[in-house]
Design an enzyme around this catalytic site. Structure first.
Site, PDB file in Angstrom:
ATOM      1  N   TYR A  16       0.860  -1.171  -0.031  1.00 23.91           N
ATOM      2  CA  TYR A  16       0.200  -0.094   0.153  1.00 23.91           C
ATOM      3  C   TYR A  16       0.804   1.387   0.117  1.00 23.91           C
ATOM      4  CZ  TYR A  16      -3.158   3.595   1.800  1.00 23.91           C
ATOM      5  OH  TYR A  16      -3.824   4.685   1.707  1.00 23.91           O
ATOM      6  N   GLU A  44      -3.647   7.259  -4.043  1.00 24.96           N
ATOM      7  CA  GLU A  44      -3.425   6.101  -3.362  1.00 24.96           C
ATOM      8  C   GLU A  44      -3.065   5.011  -4.273  1.00 24.96           C
ATOM      9  OE1 GLU A  44      -6.088   5.048   0.280  1.00 24.96           O
ATOM     10  OE2 GLU A  44      -6.914   3.698  -1.322  1.00 24.96           O
TER      11      GLU A  44
END
Ligand code: GDP
Ligand code: MN
Length: 378
Positions: free
Chosen positions: A101, A189
């Protein structure tokens, strides 16, 4: 402003981040054609402004063009968190060795861009934060200097040990930071950032929110706005010149001034209720705005009580009162309305409302408590 994954991926590609190709389809036919063009396995992905599409069945692997068509026909039209899927992204499937991530957001606490990275990608980052916070590394970026090379390297080494992977990830951190600042993002993101069996680091998902206040100077990004993908209430509010954000509670709020609107929502929660929305009708006292506000609030089936909180300055209380009476005449309002008005022309306003049969208050505490009580009774 939220944008779709396929649009976010365009921004990422422009910044040099390795992103697999992809094309958008609005019909199963188109999805099949795109899949046939790529050949081999593809992933069909719902394009909606929310995460967690995978879990909701909105991300499906297809081994043939015919299968891509089947998935597209199932995903198009499905509803994910109240949003209807109108487009799918068809993209060649990647083999995945690991999922990480990487995100950058504007952090209110430190008033700066903040990187968050974790080798435990793919899943909800909120879940990782709750169950395994040591698996997340945070880094505040000083906006005067941007992301410095040693900082990018430090983030990359938190994700990978292999120097070949660290090198690619270091570059991607810098590219993501550039995408973030160039496009006035409040969030950018990558989840997951994958490693392929061949040792390539790639972004196979992209989530971006843009700061609306910057759209005037970013015409190409402003083009990404997809009105069909936004809640209908927010679109209608924007057209009427109202600041509106839909929430999940049952107390509809109609307030003048953003600060007072926030304080009102806080007080609703203080008295044990949940606001159904944020709504600032602004400084104008045009009755049409009040009518539009009530139309938007009453269109939400969750709303059990409606709360007006008006502090009259430039806004005249009697104008707002007339707006409320006018709205009640034009539309059928089911939930009870409680009103607090104070300030300019308050006495005239209270008289107008009482004559029309509304409960009007001058105390903010009293009216909020009343609205929460009515919503709970309903
Ligand atoms: P989200 O659920 O909305 O975040 O959608 P994602 O694009 O992140 O997809 C969810 C999950 O599907 C990913 O974490 C992957 O595990 C899987 N996935 C997505 N694309 C691919 C792909 O190309 N190949 C494989 N094998 N899995 C994929
Ligand atoms: Mn994802």
């Amino acid at each position: 402003m939220d944008i779709h994954e396929y649009q976010a991926k365009e921004l990422f590609r422009d910044s040099g981040i390795p992103v697999p190709p992809g094309d958008v389809a609005t019909t199963p036919d188109q999805a099949e054609k795109i899949a046939a063009g790529y050949g081999g396995s593809v992933v069909v992905k719902a394009q909606v402004h929310t995460g967690g599409r995978g879990k909701a069945g909105g991300v499906k692997l297809a081994d043939s063009a015919a299968e891509a068509r089947e998935h597209a026909s199932r995903i198009l039209g499905m509803s994910i968190k109240d949003l209807t899927v109108q487009k799918v992204l068809v993209t060649p499937a990647e083999d995945i060795e690991s999922e990480a991530y990487v995100g950058v957001l504007i952090d209110r606490a430190t008033q700066a861009p903040m990187f968050m990275v974790s080798p435990e990608g793919g899943v909800d980052i909120e879940e990782v934060a709750a169950t395994n916070p040591e698996a997340i590394r945070k880094l505040r970026v000083d906006p005067r200097y941007g992301l410095l090379p040693h900082q990018a390297y430090g983030l990359a080494t938190f994700l990978y040990e292999d120097p070949k992977l660290v090198k690619q990830a270091t570059r991607i951190m810098g590219q993501l930071y550039r995408a973030f600042t160039d496009n006035a993002c409040s969030l950018a993101e990558i989840n997951p950032l994958i490693v392929t069996p061949g040792g390539e680091v790639k972004a196979i998902d992209a989530k971006v929110s843009i700061d609306e206040s910057a759209l005037f100077r970013l015409p190409e990004v402003a083009e990404f706005r997809d009105l069909d993908a936004e809640p209908a209430s927010e679109t209608k509010a924007r057209e009427a010149g109202l600041s509106f954000v839909k929430l999940d509670g049952d107390v509809g709020c109609c307030v003048n001034g953003a600060g007072l609107a926030m304080a009102t929502m806080d007080l609703v929660k203080y008295y044990g209720g949940q606001p159904a929305n944020f709504l600032d009708i602004g400084g104008s006292s045009n009755p049409d705005k009040v009518v539009a506000a009530l139309e938007i609030i009453t269109a939400d089936p969750n709303v059990k009580a409606i709360l007006f909180n008006i502090f009259g300055g430039i806004t005249r209380c009697d104008d707002v009162a007339n707006g409320i009476v006018e709205a009640a005449r034009r539309i059928d309002i089911k939930p009870p309305i409680v009103i607090r008005l104070t300030g300019t022309n308050e006495e005239e306003a209270l008289q107008i409302l009482e004559e029309a049969g509304f409960s009007a208050f001058t105390s903010m505490d009293e009216v909020v408590e009343k609205a929460v009580e009515l919503a709970a009774q309903a």
